[in-house]
Design a protein around this motif. Structure first.
Motif, mmCIF file in Angstrom:
data_model
loop_
_atom_site.group_PDB
_atom_site.id
_atom_site.type_symbol
_atom_site.label_atom_id
_atom_site.label_comp_id
_atom_site.label_asym_id
_atom_site.label_seq_id
_atom_site.Cartn_x
_atom_site.Cartn_y
_atom_site.Cartn_z
ATOM 1 N N CYS A 47 -10.899 16.029 -19.391
ATOM 2 C CA CYS A 47 -11.198 14.611 -19.552
ATOM 3 C C CYS A 47 -12.590 14.434 -20.159
ATOM 4 C CB CYS A 47 -11.121 13.962 -18.164
ATOM 5 S SG CYS A 47 -11.832 12.327 -18.069
ATOM 6 N N GLU A 49 -14.334 11.934 -19.951
ATOM 7 C CA GLU A 49 -15.128 11.040 -19.109
ATOM 8 C C GLU A 49 -15.822 11.778 -17.976
ATOM 9 O OE1 GLU A 49 -14.456 8.862 -21.698
ATOM 10 O OE2 GLU A 49 -15.449 7.768 -20.096
ATOM 11 N N CYS A 50 -15.103 12.712 -17.350
ATOM 12 C CA CYS A 50 -15.688 13.395 -16.202
ATOM 13 C C CYS A 50 -15.759 14.909 -16.399
ATOM 14 C CB CYS A 50 -14.893 13.065 -14.936
ATOM 15 S SG CYS A 50 -13.191 13.647 -15.001
ATOM 16 N N CYS A 67 -6.555 10.103 -16.046
ATOM 17 C CA CYS A 67 -7.230 11.281 -15.499
ATOM 18 C C CYS A 67 -7.017 11.310 -13.981
ATOM 19 C CB CYS A 67 -8.724 11.240 -15.814
ATOM 20 S SG CYS A 67 -9.667 12.512 -14.950
ATOM 21 N N CYS A 70 -10.971 10.947 -12.356
ATOM 22 C CA CYS A 70 -11.771 9.724 -12.438
ATOM 23 C C CYS A 70 -10.918 8.478 -12.662
ATOM 24 C CB CYS A 70 -12.827 9.836 -13.531
ATOM 25 S SG CYS A 70 -12.143 9.894 -15.198
HETATM 26 ZN ZN LIG Z 1 -11.782 12.074 -15.690
#
Ligand SMILES: [Zn+2]
Length: 429
Positions: A47, A49-50, A67, A70
């Protein structure tokens, strides 16, 4: 640059009083300034994002996925990449005193597979615009070539571009939706959206720099507005007025402009709502494009036909005048020790000689040259050299073997031709 004028000093003071970027703005920036991707390599996903990695055996390769760590909605990408760095700008539009202020925040996201994702947000530039369309820029320094900000410096007063590249601080950032604008900009039609136009550019336009910006934004012709700001002009401003009178909204500005030019091409009336407000723009546009293509193709074919006829005519002329000129030399032969030298007696022979010898006797149209006699020297039917004799000076200009080289018989051929120059001279006279 140190602030010198009263206005510059005022801006420096107001700038120091602007609030820090808020948590809400940072949150919005993280969400809207970057793509949100899930990178798939075989069954492994991670991911952006995380940075967390998980296994997904569904084999899904496109579309969206959530995800599991997150909870972010991610667009699926098939990629082996293990890091994903992205840079963007977040622009906060606000006012301070009598100034319109654009605050540009450099935002970067550093994502690694199985590592925590880091963000870096730094205010790098402020554009202070007055209602009389003057601009003062406060910004961080840039390194050589203006390719990056030097984040460790403080923001200071800057010259806004030079004559070659004016307004070099116009940053097209993602605009934070809570927008505050000066009353004059509000009066001239600006609300919260910039309709795909760089904020500073649109503001300057609405402060009187561009004639039609205010009309286009007030009549909600946003598609045309974006195109107009990019192109810098309207080819048929009256057409937009007709659209507005008929409640017709132009969605695709560049296609519409194209369409109007096609109407001109076909001498169709661009003052007539019937043409100017097509129900289906794309359909009408494509129809005219196709029609134009056919006409242009016809014109091209006609041109080619004319060229062909001209070429044929010229070729006939060439052949006729060549036959006339070669007449006195027909049947001439210079022979010695197996070498036979004869003139090229037809244009076809020029072609064959050029083709066999890989030189330009035909392409360069030696048969058109008045004072030029071309001879071919052969032995046992094999071409040795091509000889050019000038019929004014009766000198050999050149004698060339295949590929413009010389053959073993070169000297012999030159000697032979020179020895028989009297014969050529007699034939010519
Ligand atoms: Zn994530």
């Amino acid at each position: 640059m140190r602030p010198r004028t009263k206005r510059e000093r005022l801006v420096a003071e107001l700038s120091s009083k602007l609030p820090e970027i808020t948590e809400a703005q940072i949150r919005w920036g993280k969400k809207h300034c970057f793509p949100h991707n899930a990178y798939r390599c075989k069954d492994e996903m991670w991911c952006s994002e995380c940075g967390k990695m998980w296994v997904d055996v569904t084999g899904q390769k496109e579309g969206y996925i959530k995800c599991p760590y997150c909870g972010e909605r991610l667009e699926m990408k098939v990629s082996r990449k293990a890091k994903d760095n992205a840079v963007s700008y977040l622009t906060v539009v606000t006012t301070s005193g009598d100034f319109q202020v654009l605050r540009h925040f450099y935002t970067a996201r550093y994502a690694r597979k199985e590592r925590d994702t880091h963000y870096f947000i730094d205010e790098v530039c402020q554009q202070w615009i007055t209602s009389d369309n003057k601009e003062i820029v406060i910004a961080k320094a840039m390194n050589m070539g203006c390719r990056g900000w030097i984040h460790t410096t403080d923001m200071s007063l800057k010259q806004s571009g030079n004559i070659y590249y004016p307004h070099s601080y116009d940053i097209d950032g993602y605009v934070y939706p809570k927008v505050k604008v000066l009353p004059i900009l509000r009066r001239n039609g600006l609300r919260t959206s910039f309709h795909g136009v760089t904020p500073a550019v649109l503001m300057r336009a609405l402060l009187g720099e561009n004639k039609y910006a205010e009309m286009l934004i007030k009549t909600r012709q946003y598609g045309m507005l974006e195109f107009y700001m990019r192109r810098g002009g309207l080819s048929h401003p009256w057409a937009v007025n007709i659209c507005n009178r008929n409640g017709y909204i132009i969605k695709d500005g560049s296609m519409y402009d194209d369409y109007l030019r096609l109407l001109d091409y076909f001498h169709l009336d661009t003052h007539n709502a019937h043409y100017v407000c097509p129900k289906n723009l794309k359909k009408e546009h494509d129809k005219l494009v196709e029609k134009k293509r056919k006409i242009e193709a016809k014109i091209r074919a006609e041109q080619k036909r004319k060229e062909r006829i001209e070429r044929m005519f010229r070729m006939k002329q060439d052949i006729l005048s060549f036959i006339k000129r070669i007449q006195p030399f027909l049947g001439m032969e210079i022979k010695d020790k197996g070498i036979v030298i004869r003139p090229l007696e037809s244009v076809t022979q020029f072609y064959l000689e050029g083709k066999a010898m890989h030189h330009c006797v035909y392409q360069n149209e030696y048969y058109r040259r008045k004072d030029c006699l071309i001879l071919t020297a052969q032995k046992n039917g094999k071409r040795l050299e091509t000889i050019e004799v000038n019929l004014k000076t009766f000198k050999i200009i050149q004698s060339r073997a295949a590929c413009n080289k010389t053959s073993d018989y070169h000297d012999k051929i030159i000697e032979l031709v020179n020895r028989n120059m009297g014969l050529i001279r007699r034939s010519a006279s």
